[in-house]
Scaffold this active site. Structure first.
Site, short mmCIF file in Angstrom:
data_model
loop_
_atom_site.label_atom_id
_atom_site.label_comp_id
_atom_site.label_asym_id
_atom_site.label_seq_id
_atom_site.Cartn_x
_atom_site.Cartn_y
_atom_site.Cartn_z
CD GLU A 17 42.38 64.06 11.02
OE1 GLU A 17 43.17 65.22 9.69
OE2 GLU A 17 41.47 64.35 11.31
CB ALA A 19 52.85 53.32 8.34
CG ASP A 40 33.35 66.92 5.49
OD1 ASP A 40 32.40 67.60 5.12
OD2 ASP A 40 33.71 65.97 5.17
CB THR A 58 34.30 59.08 9.02
OG1 THR A 58 34.01 59.94 9.61
CG2 THR A 58 33.61 57.91 9.76
CB ALA A 59 38.38 61.96 8.42
CB ALA A 91 32.96 65.06 14.47
CG PHE A 108 37.61 54.44 8.90
CD1 PHE A 108 37.34 53.00 9.87
CD2 PHE A 108 36.61 54.73 7.11
CE1 PHE A 108 36.42 52.27 9.41
CE2 PHE A 108 35.98 53.13 7.19
CZ PHE A 108 35.77 52.08 8.10
#
Length: 255
Positions: A115, A179, A44, A155-156, A152, A159
């Site tokens: 992101e 956090a 990826d 999920t990285a 897209a 998540f």
């Protein structure tokens, strides 16, 4: 069956060089600007690197996994590539546009297909203010950081930070704290993709913050503006049995 013009690109993964040589011998090699399709061999991280380097060409990208993580990649097979390309299903991705202003006054622009994240640079927690479409929504967020994720990229890192998984094509983005200490109960938000997000760093001298768009890091930022791009898009190609929409759906049912 017509042979498409393919630009093969390989990562530094040990198996990628061998696969690259084998595929070039079988199908020839073209420069990305002259190709009908780009074939990226790696994980990826290499796929994101390929999109950043060549996404402006508007060529579809078919990835094959020869790396440690391959959520955006198809399985590697040396044979039947032309048939796979003809049967592949497209997925259009719109990146985020990030504009980061540093303490020195410099303005840095970058794209993010996964992101944009803001992270504290020292042991001191970050103090951030959140504005949406030029309206204050959170006067003070005390945290290790915050991120904005595309569907897209949801999920990285998103998540892992307990953010939501977003369906592909849903026209929304995720705003997820990392956090969070104050307010403790705030878990983030799902926003329309056309929302302008402005993140202001409070007390940057004592509590410095960095901003990262995918792998492009900017240090000592004082303000970051993020929006979904309307000018840029890329098309990824997936085998029908491994399309990205199905993968994102399946991620929500893993135990």
């Amino acid at each position: 069956m017509n042979q498409p013009r393919i630009a093969f690109l390989g990562s530094r993964h040990p198996g990628a060089a061998q696969a690259l040589a084998s595929l070039i011998a079988a199908h020839g090699q073209h420069e990305p600007a002259d190709a009908d399709v780009i074939c990226a061999l790696g994980g990826d991280g290499f796929m994101l690197q390929t999109l950043h380097r060549h996404g402006s060409l508007g060529k579809p990208v078919f990835g094959m996994k020869l790396g440690s993580v391959g959520f955006l990649m198809n399985q590697y097979r040396g044979e039947g590539l032309v048939e796979r390309l003809q049967a592949a299903e497209p997925a259009m991705l719109r990146p985020l546009e990030m504009t980061a202003v540093t303490e020195s006054g410099a303005s840095v622009h970058s794209l993010a297909y996964n992101e944009v994240s803001l992270l504290r640079q020292t042991r001191q927690a970050a103090h951030l203010r959140i504005q949406l479409n030029e309206r204050d929504k959170l006067e003070l967020l005390v945290c290790d950081g915050i991120l904005v994720a595309t569907p897209a990229g949801s999920t990285a890192y998103n998540f892992s930070a307990h953010g939501p998984i977003l369906p592909l094509g849903s026209s929304v983005i995720a705003l997820t704290p990392i956090a969070a200490f104050r307010p403790r109960r705030w878990r983030g938000a799902i926003l329309r993709a056309d929302t302008e997000i402005r993140l202001q760093v409070l007390d940057p001298d004592k509590r410095p913050v960095s901003a990262t768009a995918d792998s492009h890091e900017v240090r000592e930022v004082v303000e970051v503006v993020i929006r979904s791009s309307q000018r840029h898009s890329v098309t990824l190609l997936f085998d029908p049995e491994h399309n990205l929409e199905e993968r994102i759906l399946n991620e929500q049912f893993l135990t």
